[in-house]
Design a protein around this motif. Structure first.
Motif, PDB file in Angstrom:
ATOM      1  N   GLN A 148       0.822  -1.211   0.000  1.00 25.65           N
ATOM      2  CA  GLN A 148       0.000   0.000   0.000  1.00 25.65           C
ATOM      3  C   GLN A 148       0.853   1.258   0.000  1.00 25.65           C
ATOM      4  N   ASN A 162       2.400   5.319  -2.838  1.00 27.50           N
ATOM      5  CA  ASN A 162       2.575   6.686  -2.344  1.00 27.50           C
ATOM      6  C   ASN A 162       4.012   7.166  -2.491  1.00 27.50           C
ATOM      7  N   CYS A 198       0.078  10.307   3.622  1.00 26.45           N
ATOM      8  CA  CYS A 198      -0.342   8.937   3.328  1.00 26.45           C
ATOM      9  C   CYS A 198       0.700   7.926   3.782  1.00 26.45           C
ATOM     10  N   THR A 222      -0.258   4.967   6.379  1.00 28.81           N
ATOM     11  CA  THR A 222      -0.465   3.597   5.895  1.00 28.81           C
ATOM     12  C   THR A 222      -0.140   2.483   6.908  1.00 28.81           C
ATOM     13  N   LEU A 276      -1.409   5.876  -7.777  1.00 28.13           N
ATOM     14  CA  LEU A 276      -2.242   5.661  -6.599  1.00 28.13           C
ATOM     15  C   LEU A 276      -3.273   4.543  -6.753  1.00 28.13           C
ATOM     16  N   MET A 286      -8.590   0.867   1.593  1.00 27.46           N
ATOM     17  CA  MET A 286      -7.440   1.777   1.510  1.00 27.46           C
ATOM     18  C   MET A 286      -7.626   2.774   0.372  1.00 27.46           C
ATOM     19  N   ASN A 296      -7.437   6.648   0.788  1.00 26.81           N
ATOM     20  CA  ASN A 296      -6.500   7.330  -0.087  1.00 26.81           C
ATOM     21  C   ASN A 296      -7.153   8.519  -0.805  1.00 26.81           C
TER      22      ASN A 296
HETATM   23  C1  LIG Z   1      -1.307   5.461  -0.012  1.00 26.57           C
HETATM   24  O1  LIG Z   1      -1.645   5.842   1.322  1.00 26.57           O
HETATM   25  C2  LIG Z   1      -3.028   5.825   1.674  1.00 26.57           C
HETATM   26  C3  LIG Z   1      -3.204   6.296   3.098  1.00 26.57           C
HETATM   27  O2  LIG Z   1      -2.670   5.442   4.039  1.00 26.57           O
HETATM   28  C4  LIG Z   1      -3.626   4.457   1.409  1.00 26.57           C
HETATM   29  O3  LIG Z   1      -5.007   4.492   1.676  1.00 26.57           O
HETATM   30  C5  LIG Z   1      -3.315   3.991   0.005  1.00 26.57           C
HETATM   31  O4  LIG Z   1      -3.814   2.709  -0.199  1.00 26.57           O
HETATM   32  C6  LIG Z   1      -1.816   4.051  -0.234  1.00 26.57           C
HETATM   33  N1  LIG Z   1      -1.326   3.394  -1.441  1.00 26.57           N
HETATM   34  C7  LIG Z   1      -1.693   3.579  -2.699  1.00 26.57           C
HETATM   35  C8  LIG Z   1      -1.036   2.768  -3.704  1.00 26.57           C
HETATM   36  O5  LIG Z   1      -2.480   4.405  -3.017  1.00 26.57           O
END
Ligand SMILES: *[C@@H]1O[C@H](CO)[C@@H](O)[C@H](O)[C@H]1NC(C)=O
Length: 316
Positions: A67, A71, A115, A119, A261, A294, A298
């Protein structure tokens, strides 16, 4: 940071953010650097893939790294190959982002860092590991480091070359050095000083794959624009936003951030998704469930923090 599972995950997330600007492939970072570390940490804590023990440590660490990777890739222009492609496509539509590396980083910094910090913690609540403390991890790391011995000459050259490349990517615009020239300079240094040989380069199959595809895509998108059509989804959406009166740089950057994202939504939404899923620590229903929740979080963080930050920076 390695004493607790949460600390471990923050350590891994921060490490990825630190190497991301000099390693422009999220998939390569996943497969080449972070997955092997997570696997060996998990196995040594008795957490095996495809086994009930996966939930002890491995599934949380994999999911958290997966995840946060998107970011990190959105944070730096040079953290993912498609970032540069997006700005190139924007150029074809007449949107020029000046000093791209710095502008990109400035606009991405606040939402991406928010973010990255959120995460591991959010997943710790949402998808908790069974093992919360890992008191042996720091000792194990220290032992492994000792075993590896002092930093070798080649490793220093690698560090120096990465620092040089990133500085030239940041200041290249002012010095009149294109980002491609910087990349070739870095590669030449590694080849001349023997850190890499040509066989190493030839065996980087996925890099050649990326190179061939991107060359074709950029060429095709350019031709299609010249002929009065739009080349790819990015160009189509950008053209639509421009026509609706969205400021060019804001539209170009926000859309480009989004190419990173969406990458953690499913197990096939990006190269790194396949790599992390393939490790066998996370079940398919969990991938979709966690991916969906998520993605909502996000959207809220990037939407709220981003909207405020981009207003502050004067992008709209
Ligand atoms: C980026 O960070 C946010 C917040 O924690 C998360 O929800 C999201 O899944 C993250 N990753 C991507 C690939 O967007």
């Amino acid at each position: 940071m390695g004493r607790s599972t949460l600390g471990l995950s923050y350590g891994l997330t921060i490490s990825e953010a630190l190497i991301a600007p000099a390693m422009p492939s999220t998939t390569a970072r996943a497969g080449g650097v972070f997955l092997p570390i997570i696997q060996s940490l998990s196995l040594s804590a008795g957490s095996k893939p495809g086994h009930p023990s996966a939930k002890k440590l491995g599934s949380y660490l994999v999911q958290s790294q997966f995840q946060s990777a998107g970011n990190s890739s959105a944070l730096f222009l040079t953290a993912a190959a498609q970032n540069l492609l997006c700005l190139k496509l924007a150029e074809e539509l007449g949107v020029i982002v000046s000093s791209p590396w710095v502008t990109w980083f400035k606009a991405a910094s606040l939402p991406a860092i928010a973010c990255l910090l959120a995460t591991p913690l959010v997943l710790y609540k949402l998808y908790p590991p069974e093992t919360k403390d890992t008191p042996d991890a720091p000792a194990m790391a220290a032992k492994k480091l000792e075993h590896m011995g002092p930093v070798t000459r080649y490793e220093w050259v690698m560090v120096g070359t990465m620092l040089l490349a990133v500085s030239l990517w940041v200041f290249g615009d002012a010095l009149g050095i294109a980002s491609v020239v910087t990349a070739m300079t870095g590669l030449s240094i590694l080849l001349l000083l023997g850190v890499l040989d040509w066989d190493d380069c030839l065996s980087e199959k996925s890099a050649w794959d990326t190179l061939a595809w991107f060359a074709v895509l950029v060429g095709m998108a350019g031709q299609l624009t010249n002929l009065g059509h739009v080349g790819a989804l990015y160009s189509a959406f950008l053209a639509m936003q421009l026509a609706a009166g969205v400021p060019g740089v804001l539209a170009a950057l926000a859309l480009a951030y989004n190419t990173n994202l969406f990458g953690a939504l499913t197990h096939y939404s990006s190269g790194q998704a396949a790599v992390y899923f393939g490790a066998g620590y996370v079940d398919l229903p969990d991938v979709f469930k966690v991916g969906f929740i998520m993605a909502v979080i996000n959207t809220i963080i990037w939407g709220v923090v981003g909207a405020f930050w981009w207003k502050f920076l004067g992008l709209y």
